[in-house]
Write a protein that holds these residues in place. Structure first.
Motif, PDB file in Angstrom:
ATOM      1  N   ALA A  97     -76.398  22.851 -52.016  1.00 22.62           N
ATOM      2  CA  ALA A  97     -77.397  23.430 -51.129  1.00 22.62           C
ATOM      3  C   ALA A  97     -78.546  22.440 -50.970  1.00 22.62           C
ATOM      4  CB  ALA A  97     -77.905  24.742 -51.707  1.00 22.62           C
ATOM      5  N   PRO A  98     -79.173  22.408 -49.795  1.00 20.21           N
ATOM      6  CA  PRO A  98     -80.304  21.490 -49.596  1.00 20.21           C
ATOM      7  C   PRO A  98     -81.412  21.731 -50.617  1.00 20.21           C
ATOM      8  CG  PRO A  98     -79.641  22.529 -47.515  1.00 20.21           C
ATOM      9  CD  PRO A  98     -78.869  23.193 -48.609  1.00 20.21           C
ATOM     10  N   GLY A  99     -81.928  20.667 -51.185  1.00 13.06           N
ATOM     11  CA  GLY A  99     -83.025  20.781 -52.138  1.00 13.06           C
ATOM     12  C   GLY A  99     -82.594  21.108 -53.556  1.00 13.06           C
ATOM     13  N   VAL A 100     -81.294  21.259 -53.799  1.00 18.74           N
ATOM     14  CA  VAL A 100     -80.815  21.595 -55.137  1.00 18.74           C
ATOM     15  C   VAL A 100     -80.021  20.411 -55.663  1.00 18.74           C
ATOM     16  CG1 VAL A 100     -79.392  23.148 -56.508  1.00 18.74           C
ATOM     17  CG2 VAL A 100     -80.716  24.047 -54.595  1.00 18.74           C
ATOM     18  N   GLY A 101     -80.426  19.896 -56.822  1.00 19.32           N
ATOM     19  CA  GLY A 101     -79.732  18.775 -57.420  1.00 19.32           C
ATOM     20  C   GLY A 101     -78.644  19.244 -58.366  1.00 19.32           C
ATOM     21  N   PRO A 102     -77.985  18.329 -59.034  1.00 17.19           N
ATOM     22  CA  PRO A 102     -76.956  18.718 -59.996  1.00 17.19           C
ATOM     23  C   PRO A 102     -77.577  19.458 -61.186  1.00 17.19           C
ATOM     24  CG  PRO A 102     -77.396  16.370 -60.104  1.00 17.19           C
ATOM     25  CD  PRO A 102     -78.184  16.898 -58.947  1.00 17.19           C
ATOM     26  N   HIS A 103     -76.722  20.121 -61.946  1.00 19.68           N
ATOM     27  CA  HIS A 103     -77.223  20.853 -63.110  1.00 19.68           C
ATOM     28  C   HIS A 103     -78.005  19.914 -64.008  1.00 19.68           C
ATOM     29  CE1 HIS A 103     -75.050  24.516 -62.352  1.00 19.68           C
ATOM     30  NE2 HIS A 103     -73.981  23.801 -62.060  1.00 19.68           N
ATOM     31  N   HIS A 139     -79.754  27.860 -56.863  1.00 21.89           N
ATOM     32  CA  HIS A 139     -81.206  28.028 -56.797  1.00 21.89           C
ATOM     33  C   HIS A 139     -81.770  28.784 -58.001  1.00 21.89           C
ATOM     34  CE1 HIS A 139     -81.979  26.313 -52.846  1.00 21.89           C
ATOM     35  NE2 HIS A 139     -80.831  26.844 -52.472  1.00 21.89           N
ATOM     36  N   LEU A 140     -81.001  29.707 -58.578  1.00 21.47           N
ATOM     37  CA  LEU A 140     -81.471  30.497 -59.723  1.00 21.47           C
ATOM     38  C   LEU A 140     -80.559  30.303 -60.916  1.00 21.47           C
ATOM     39  CD1 LEU A 140     -82.450  34.052 -58.396  1.00 21.47           C
ATOM     40  CD2 LEU A 140     -83.948  32.239 -59.172  1.00 21.47           C
ATOM     41  N   VAL A 141     -81.169  30.224 -62.095  1.00 25.39           N
ATOM     42  CA  VAL A 141     -80.445  30.210 -63.358  1.00 25.39           C
ATOM     43  C   VAL A 141     -80.547  31.625 -63.914  1.00 25.39           C
ATOM     44  CG1 VAL A 141     -80.391  29.289 -65.705  1.00 25.39           C
ATOM     45  CG2 VAL A 141     -80.940  27.785 -63.775  1.00 25.39           C
ATOM     46  N   VAL A 142     -79.426  32.160 -64.382  1.00 17.76           N
ATOM     47  CA  VAL A 142     -79.381  33.516 -64.929  1.00 17.76           C
ATOM     48  C   VAL A 142     -78.983  33.429 -66.394  1.00 17.76           C
ATOM     49  CG1 VAL A 142     -78.303  35.782 -64.750  1.00 17.76           C
ATOM     50  CG2 VAL A 142     -78.679  34.436 -62.700  1.00 17.76           C
ATOM     51  N   GLN A 143     -79.688  34.160 -67.224  1.00 14.49           N
ATOM     52  CA  GLN A 143     -79.402  34.219 -68.663  1.00 14.49           C
ATOM     53  C   GLN A 143     -79.171  35.680 -69.034  1.00 14.49           C
ATOM     54  OE1 GLN A 143     -82.755  34.113 -71.235  1.00 14.49           O
ATOM     55  NE2 GLN A 143     -81.649  33.153 -72.926  1.00 14.49           N
ATOM     56  N   VAL A 144     -78.095  35.956 -69.758  1.00 19.97           N
ATOM     57  CA  VAL A 144     -77.804  37.304 -70.245  1.00 19.97           C
ATOM     58  C   VAL A 144     -77.925  37.290 -71.758  1.00 19.97           C
ATOM     59  CG1 VAL A 144     -76.111  39.174 -70.352  1.00 19.97           C
ATOM     60  CG2 VAL A 144     -76.228  37.717 -68.317  1.00 19.97           C
ATOM     61  N   THR A 145     -78.785  38.155 -72.281  1.00 19.88           N
ATOM     62  CA  THR A 145     -78.956  38.316 -73.730  1.00 19.88           C
ATOM     63  C   THR A 145     -78.587  39.760 -74.079  1.00 19.88           C
ATOM     64  OG1 THR A 145     -81.241  39.109 -73.719  1.00 19.88           O
ATOM     65  CG2 THR A 145     -80.936  36.717 -73.612  1.00 19.88           C
ATOM     66  N   PRO A 146     -78.519  40.100 -75.339  1.00 17.61           N
ATOM     67  CA  PRO A 146     -78.239  41.500 -75.684  1.00 17.61           C
ATOM     68  C   PRO A 146     -79.322  42.456 -75.188  1.00 17.61           C
ATOM     69  CG  PRO A 146     -77.875  40.088 -77.579  1.00 17.61           C
ATOM     70  CD  PRO A 146     -78.528  39.240 -76.521  1.00 17.61           C
ATOM     71  N   ARG A 147     -80.521  41.942 -74.898  1.00 16.79           N
ATOM     72  CA  ARG A 147     -81.644  42.793 -74.502  1.00 16.79           C
ATOM     73  C   ARG A 147     -81.854  42.887 -73.000  1.00 16.79           C
ATOM     74  NH1 ARG A 147     -86.236  40.400 -78.530  1.00 16.79           N
ATOM     75  NH2 ARG A 147     -86.205  38.698 -77.036  1.00 16.79           N
ATOM     76  N   ARG A 148     -81.569  41.797 -72.285  1.00 21.98           N
ATOM     77  CA  ARG A 148     -81.946  41.759 -70.869  1.00 21.98           C
ATOM     78  C   ARG A 148     -81.228  40.643 -70.117  1.00 21.98           C
ATOM     79  NH1 ARG A 148     -87.087  39.970 -73.501  1.00 21.98           N
ATOM     80  NH2 ARG A 148     -87.523  42.194 -73.443  1.00 21.98           N
ATOM     81  N   ILE A 149     -81.436  40.664 -68.809  1.00 22.19           N
ATOM     82  CA  ILE A 149     -80.995  39.571 -67.935  1.00 22.19           C
ATOM     83  C   ILE A 149     -82.264  38.894 -67.419  1.00 22.19           C
ATOM     84  CG2 ILE A 149     -79.775  38.945 -65.822  1.00 22.19           C
ATOM     85  CD1 ILE A 149     -78.141  41.505 -66.143  1.00 22.19           C
ATOM     86  N   CYS A 150     -82.345  37.575 -67.560  1.00 27.02           N
ATOM     87  CA  CYS A 150     -83.532  36.826 -67.144  1.00 27.02           C
ATOM     88  C   CYS A 150     -83.153  35.830 -66.051  1.00 27.02           C
ATOM     89  CB  CYS A 150     -84.129  36.072 -68.332  1.00 27.02           C
ATOM     90  SG  CYS A 150     -84.685  37.142 -69.646  1.00 27.02           S
ATOM     91  N   PHE A 151     -84.156  35.477 -65.239  1.00 24.36           N
ATOM     92  CA  PHE A 151     -83.944  34.573 -64.109  1.00 24.36           C
ATOM     93  C   PHE A 151     -84.958  33.429 -64.164  1.00 24.36           C
ATOM     94  CE2 PHE A 151     -82.755  38.861 -63.056  1.00 24.36           C
ATOM     95  CZ  PHE A 151     -81.496  38.713 -62.512  1.00 24.36           C
ATOM     96  N   MET A 152     -84.522  32.245 -63.722  1.00 21.13           N
ATOM     97  CA  MET A 152     -85.391  31.081 -63.691  1.00 21.13           C
ATOM     98  C   MET A 152     -85.075  30.285 -62.423  1.00 21.13           C
ATOM     99  SD  MET A 152     -85.551  27.934 -66.460  1.00 21.13           S
ATOM    100  CE  MET A 152     -83.988  27.176 -66.013  1.00 21.13           C
ATOM    101  N   ARG A 153     -86.112  29.816 -61.741  1.00 19.95           N
ATOM    102  CA  ARG A 153     -85.906  28.958 -60.569  1.00 19.95           C
ATOM    103  C   ARG A 153     -85.402  27.595 -61.046  1.00 19.95           C
ATOM    104  NH1 ARG A 153     -88.710  31.196 -56.168  1.00 19.95           N
ATOM    105  NH2 ARG A 153     -90.392  32.588 -56.812  1.00 19.95           N
ATOM    106  N   ALA A 154     -84.297  27.149 -60.498  1.00 22.68           N
ATOM    107  CA  ALA A 154     -83.744  25.858 -60.906  1.00 22.68           C
ATOM    108  C   ALA A 154     -84.650  24.705 -60.503  1.00 22.68           C
ATOM    109  CB  ALA A 154     -82.349  25.674 -60.314  1.00 22.68           C
ATOM    110  N   ALA A 155     -85.294  24.817 -59.359  1.00 19.59           N
ATOM    111  CA  ALA A 155     -86.159  23.732 -58.889  1.00 19.59           C
ATOM    112  C   ALA A 155     -87.495  23.700 -59.622  1.00 19.59           C
ATOM    113  CB  ALA A 155     -86.400  23.859 -57.385  1.00 19.59           C
TER     114      ALA A 155
END
Length: 130
Positions: free
Chosen positions: A38-44, A89-105
């Protein structure tokens, strides 16, 4: 006899001699065609390391830097799984407590989505009948 029916060993597996890989999929990554992003998104560039009760976020650029405390991810819990969505564009993390989101950029920016907390697990139940 078995010895007469078995060809002499050549040091190669039968499919290696014909050029086929007997484990489909393992050679699939040998193509050198670039994957479009996607435009503006680099490799992991993030590594999420998880222990039994904590997680750590590393960012890889010219060097490797721990950025755990400056991200909206849950570092006080083990990570069950993680990945990227929305074309990276978004990083998603799943833990036993919650789902969290982080902007990759912008991993240090506030989360674009509030964490989704799971309902508390019932670890002990008691009832009283009068």
């Amino acid at each position: 006899s078995l010895a007469e029916a078995t060809p002499p060993a050549t040091g190669k597996r039968p499919r290696e001699e014909s050029g086929e890989d007997e484990r489909p999929g393992l050679g699939a990554g040998t193509d050198t065609t670039a994957v479009s992003q996607a435009p503006g998104v680099g490799p992991h560039r993030f590594v999420l390391v998880s222990g039994s009760s904590r997680s750590m976020v590393l960012e890889t650029t010219d060097s490797i830097e721990e950025i755990s405390r400056s991200t909206p991810l849950d570092i006080e819990a083990a990570t069950l799984c993680a990945g990227s969505i929305l074309s990276g564009h978004l990083v998603v993390q799943v833990t036993p407590r919650r789902i969290c989101f982080m902007r990759a950029a912008e991993p240090r920016a506030p989360s674009p989505q509030a964490p989704v907390d799971f309902a508390p697990q019932v670890t002990h139940a008691a009832s009283t009948i009068a």
